[in-house]
Design a protein around this motif. Sequence first.
Motif, PDB file in Angstrom:
ATOM      1  N   LEU A  30      -7.553  -4.691  -0.899  1.00 30.58           N
ATOM      2  CA  LEU A  30      -7.693  -5.206   0.461  1.00 30.58           C
ATOM      3  C   LEU A  30      -8.784  -6.264   0.535  1.00 30.58           C
ATOM      4  O   LEU A  30      -8.613  -7.327   1.148  1.00 30.58           O
ATOM      5  N   GLY A  83       0.486  -3.394  -5.285  1.00 35.36           N
ATOM      6  CA  GLY A  83      -0.473  -2.359  -4.952  1.00 35.36           C
ATOM      7  C   GLY A  83      -0.733  -1.433  -6.126  1.00 35.36           C
ATOM      8  O   GLY A  83       0.038  -1.359  -7.073  1.00 35.36           O
ATOM      9  N   LYS A 113       5.483   0.652  -5.411  1.00 32.90           N
ATOM     10  CA  LYS A 113       4.796  -0.520  -4.859  1.00 32.90           C
ATOM     11  C   LYS A 113       5.138  -1.782  -5.645  1.00 32.90           C
ATOM     12  O   LYS A 113       5.430  -2.832  -5.061  1.00 32.90           O
ATOM     13  N   SER A 167      -7.917   8.138  -6.658  1.00 33.73           N
ATOM     14  CA  SER A 167      -7.680   6.701  -6.622  1.00 33.73           C
ATOM     15  C   SER A 167      -8.710   5.979  -5.769  1.00 33.73           C
ATOM     16  O   SER A 167      -9.035   6.408  -4.667  1.00 33.73           O
ATOM     17  N   THR A 184      -7.164   0.899  -3.661  1.00 30.45           N
ATOM     18  CA  THR A 184      -6.686   0.187  -2.471  1.00 30.45           C
ATOM     19  C   THR A 184      -7.763  -0.697  -1.860  1.00 30.45           C
ATOM     20  O   THR A 184      -7.474  -1.831  -1.428  1.00 30.45           O
ATOM     21  N   THR A 238      -4.864   2.283   7.654  1.00 28.51           N
ATOM     22  CA  THR A 238      -4.827   1.156   6.722  1.00 28.51           C
ATOM     23  C   THR A 238      -5.111  -0.159   7.442  1.00 28.51           C
ATOM     24  O   THR A 238      -5.874  -0.999   6.945  1.00 28.51           O
ATOM     25  N   SER A 280      -3.505   4.910  -4.144  1.00 28.00           N
ATOM     26  CA  SER A 280      -3.231   5.275  -2.754  1.00 28.00           C
ATOM     27  C   SER A 280      -4.499   5.755  -2.086  1.00 28.00           C
ATOM     28  O   SER A 280      -5.325   6.449  -2.700  1.00 28.00           O
ATOM     29  N   LEU A 281      -4.645   5.405  -0.815  1.00 23.96           N
ATOM     30  CA  LEU A 281      -5.755   5.947  -0.034  1.00 23.96           C
ATOM     31  C   LEU A 281      -5.665   7.455   0.103  1.00 23.96           C
ATOM     32  O   LEU A 281      -6.666   8.130   0.355  1.00 23.96           O
ATOM     33  N   VAL A 310       0.866  -1.188   0.000  1.00 22.24           N
ATOM     34  CA  VAL A 310       0.000   0.000   0.000  1.00 22.24           C
ATOM     35  C   VAL A 310       0.897   1.230   0.000  1.00 22.24           C
ATOM     36  O   VAL A 310       1.888   1.288   0.724  1.00 22.24           O
TER      37      VAL A 310
END
Length: 355
Positions: free
Chosen positions: A250, A234, A164, A243, A246, A287, A237-238, A156
Amino acid sequence: MLSASDRVVLLQHDGLRSLTGKTGLAMLRHRPGPIVAVVDPSQAGGSLPAITGIEREVPVVGTVEEALPLDPEVAVIGLAPSGGRLPDPVRRDVLVALQRGLNLASGLHTRLSDDAELQAACRDDRWIWDLRQEPEQLQVAQARAAALSCHRLLAVGTDMAVGKMSACLELLKAARQRSLPCQFVGTGQAGILIEGGGVALDAVRVDYAAGAVEAAVMSAASTLPADGLVFVEGQGSLCHPGSSATLPLLRGAQPTALLLVHRARQSTIERLTAIPLPPLSELVALTEGLARLAQPAGTVPPQVCGVALNTARLDATAARSAVEALSDELSLPCTDPVRWGADPLLEAMLRSRMK
């Protein structure tokens, strides 16, 4: 469709010194199979290590015709041009490659196999592989990967393009050097081209994105023993407002460990500098909290087991200092796996399994 032994010529027009060429640059850095030439007219005749800093001796030529005496089998488009369309100089070399009997691999959003002119140029016993397409027979994710016995690490990142994929490939390399059973699940065009399989996540409809990841992870795990390792590349990005990648990663991967990937000294989203990054300790907690959701009862929640720090913009002394400072700040193992290898991160991942 691209095998590890295929002899590749990279179509990298104006991409050896540009972010538009990051797919090809990643292949030059990480693909173990043969790359016989790079086509970049603006850098023809130059030294690849001097141009890119990548220590790989591959000739840089001006056209596909110049690469043909080196017996390439597959032309790979190593570019991500704006709008996903082929610039005319690249298209001319693609046509020559197909006419001369090469296969073609493309990670562009535009499907080249639907192009009538390119299809006509492709010989009957050759192929055009558009890897950026939605897999068939997708299902909505059902947390099936949580039942797998293999150890699953998901990278992540704090931003786009922070490393990543590179971190996961370095972990894969380290695991293979120890003869540990392992697989890599590519989720972007470069990762899929390098390892030959995975799912192009940005080509999948959002309702099926987690299911596509789940299917790819289940497929990778099916080739491994119970103590195998799966490294999931990954995406996004959070922290990035554009985006949404992620969460399906998960949900679909149901990881047993997380790896935080960050660029040293970066404090905002790189291309949206008005958006600050949160303190990394807060991002780790966030996360891990998100990873605990949508898991079956009794599942052990994954934790961030280490940090891959991208120090490419720092000299060696500054890089060492940055790694030590971040490790102290987060009380986590930290290194730049591209610069110094991924062994400390692999050790951290293996230790996390025993908790």
